[in-house]
Design an enzyme around this catalytic site. Structure first.
Site, mmCIF file in Angstrom:
data_model
loop_
_atom_site.group_PDB
_atom_site.id
_atom_site.type_symbol
_atom_site.label_atom_id
_atom_site.label_comp_id
_atom_site.label_asym_id
_atom_site.label_seq_id
_atom_site.Cartn_x
_atom_site.Cartn_y
_atom_site.Cartn_z
ATOM 1 N N CYS A 481 0.868 -1.174 0.000
ATOM 2 C CA CYS A 481 0.000 0.000 0.000
ATOM 3 C C CYS A 481 0.909 1.228 0.000
ATOM 4 C CB CYS A 481 -0.959 -0.019 1.188
ATOM 5 S SG CYS A 481 -0.155 0.107 2.789
ATOM 6 N N ILE A 482 0.462 2.333 0.493
ATOM 7 C CA ILE A 482 1.247 3.554 0.408
ATOM 8 C C ILE A 482 2.507 3.470 1.252
ATOM 9 C CG2 ILE A 482 1.222 6.033 0.929
ATOM 10 C CD1 ILE A 482 -1.730 6.039 0.248
#
Length: 539
Positions: A481-482
């Site tokens: 994810c980020i």
């Protein structure tokens, strides 16, 4: 269950990652075509009919189309995130399933005579259900299920995909075997569960709507700040296990967060209401931001001050090195609102520092923003970029969003975080970066720093990560994810412990979800490491 929700949180980050770009287009386009701003500042080149105004209107529409089609993007994200193989085929099947499901719903409602066009309601068992009709991708009068519609279509599709993507059919049907079979069976299944949803979803939609109404009543009666405080506490408390996206998404994207009619369209969820207001210039609905505004004070001011506190207690000989590390994570938090790099810097060193100081202060920030009537929205996090676009710009152009309370509260939150963190670290002898022999560097190998600066991949770093995960044969899936690598392994006991990952592999921390879910927190580097590891694994 933890592993499942961790995977779900990872999957939904794919469409969420699109929101900053779409939000910027909406923020700039909506603010600079606001007639109140144009009249107030007498900006002739922005008047209606000018070339720049026309371009900004196109920009606004371009940003709006992303938010309007988030359900389809969630269907794709679920299919891609959970598919074990042939992810492209899974995405195609999810798209087809989503379209067929909505067509089946719309046609069933029509032929069954369940649409009351006079009141724009669905009639089921003699009861009228308002606000449950919508037009989706050109399909008129289907059910308004929001992201739940995408999750349903994507979820059922991925179950079918993982079961049938390698199916072998008789020779004369061989062309339709394997991955080609998945879109076919997904379309047929969507036909049937689409029909079934006609008789189920109005009840579910009404239940969600009642939750939104309850939150609205709490706010109207002056008690919304309690809900905001609880939201802030839970949202930050879930950060360590990566399940915060699953928690806040229903509030931001569905009826649970409330509904509002703007320019003739019904918007559901706090984030959709906010951006619907921004796009249409109907700022009366900016009151939907009580589950967003609270992030700005502690992300822009509190956590950077905590980083400075950690810098001040570092050993003198380490201050130069630790200063670079802490400045980078503090700047990331301030500008973008990505706070996991700094949060995980102290979370694994002292859980009480995180849960007994940071989490309550975060909840208090949400409550104070609600009490001060601050109405500033965001794309996915509370950094300066979102604050400028969705707080300052609308506020300076005539919107009563009280954006100025954010920096004012920040002037208080900064010192509070600084002194509390410094006191706690010294009182309980927490070995924060660079203090009493603790590690300073984000990554162990100097050659990796040189490689990163040159934009190249570091093979040895990826090899070490694979080895720390128990070897190639133990790795099922690697995603990101980020801010974190999200890995599924066969046996979590074979994975190196948190200390090894932080001291030797430069991670901020390692989280184990059950015996198969692994999350390694690396900040913005996570996506790059994912690509390197998958290249090594041949995926």
């Amino acid at each position: 269950m933890k592993a499942f929700f961790s995977k779900l949180s990872q999957a939904v980050m794919l469409p969420i990652a699109l929101l900053p770009a779409a939000g910027i287009m909406l923020g700039l386009g909506g603010s600079f075509t606001n007639q109140s701003m144009i009249d107030a500042y007498q900006i002739g080149i922005l008047q209606d009919g000018t070339l720049l105004n026309s371009f900004l209107q196109v920009m606004t529409a371009a940003g709006g189309i992303v938010f309007a089609n988030l359900p389809l993007m969630f269907a794709l994200a679920i299919a891609i995130g959970f598919a074990r193989a042939e992810k492209g085929a899974a995405a195609l099947a999810a798209t087809i399933a989503y379209l067929v499901m909505n067509v089946a719903i719309a046609k069933t409602l029509t032929v069954a005579g369940m649409v009351d066009t006079t009141n724009n309601t669905v009639v089921l068992m003699g009861n009228h259900y308002a606000g449950v009709l919508a037009d989706v991708l050109g399909i008129q009068n289907t059910l308004s299920m929001g992201v739940f519609g995408g999750l349903i279509a994507g979820g059922i599709t991925v179950i079918l995909h993982n079961k049938y993507h390698d199916i072998k059919l008789p020779e004369f049907l061989g062309f339709f075997g394997g991955a080609r079979f998945v879109p076919i069976i997904s379309a047929f299944s969507a036909l049937f569960y689409g029909i079934a949803l006609v008789f189920i979803w109005p009840y579910i939609g009404a239940a969600f709507g009642s939750i939104g109404a309850m939150l609205g009543e709490m706010t109207a009666s002056g008690h919304g700040y309690i809900a905001s405080f609880i939201f802030g506490i839970i949202e930050r408390a879930l950060i360590p296990v990566g399940l915060h996206h699953v928690f806040y998404l229903p509030l931001w994207q569905t009826e649970i967060g409330g509904t509002a009619e703007i320019a003739g369209h019904v918007f559901k969820g706090t984030q959709n209401i906010f951006f619907g207001s921004l796009a249409n210039g109907d700022y009366s609905q900016f009151s939907s931001t009580n589950f967003m505004s609270g992030k700005f004070p502690f992300m822009m001011f509190g956590l950077p001050a905590a980083a400075y506190a950690m810098y001040t207690v570092a050993d003198k000989e380490n201050k130069k090195a630790v200063g670079g590390l802490l400045f980078s994570v503090a700047l990331t938090a301030f500008l973008t609102g990505i706070t996991e790099p700094i949060e995980f810097t102290f979370l694994f060193l002292s859980a009480p520092l995180y849960y007994f100081i940071h989490v309550p202060l975060a909840g208090l920030s949400f409550m104070l923003m609600d009490l001060l009537n601050v109405k500033v929205g965001m794309t996915f996090s509370g950094g300066f970029i979102d604050f400028s676009l969705f707080g300052m710009l609308p506020g300076l152009t005539g919107t009563e969003n009280h954006w100025y309370y954010i920096p004012l509260l920040g002037l208080i939150y900064g010192p509070v975080y600084f002194f509390l963190f410094r006191w706690f670290i010294l009182k309980f002898d927490v070995k924060t970066p660079g203090r009493k022999g603790s590690a300073v560097a984000v990554v162990r190998k100097q050659d990796y720093h040189a490689s990163k600066a040159a934009g190249g991949a570091n093979d040895s770093q990826a090899d070490e990560m694979i080895e720390a995960l128990g070897g190639k044969d133990n790795i099922v899936d690697v995603d990101a994810c980020i801010t974190r690598l999200r890995i599924t392994v066969k046996n979590g006991d074979l994975v190196k412990d948190n200390q090894y990952w932080t001291e030797h592999l430069g991670a901020k921390g390692l989280v184990k979800i059950g015996n198969t879910g692994i999350q390694a927190i690396y900040g913005a580097q996570a996506a790059g490491f994912k690509a390197q590891i998958n290249a090594k694994l041949g995926k």
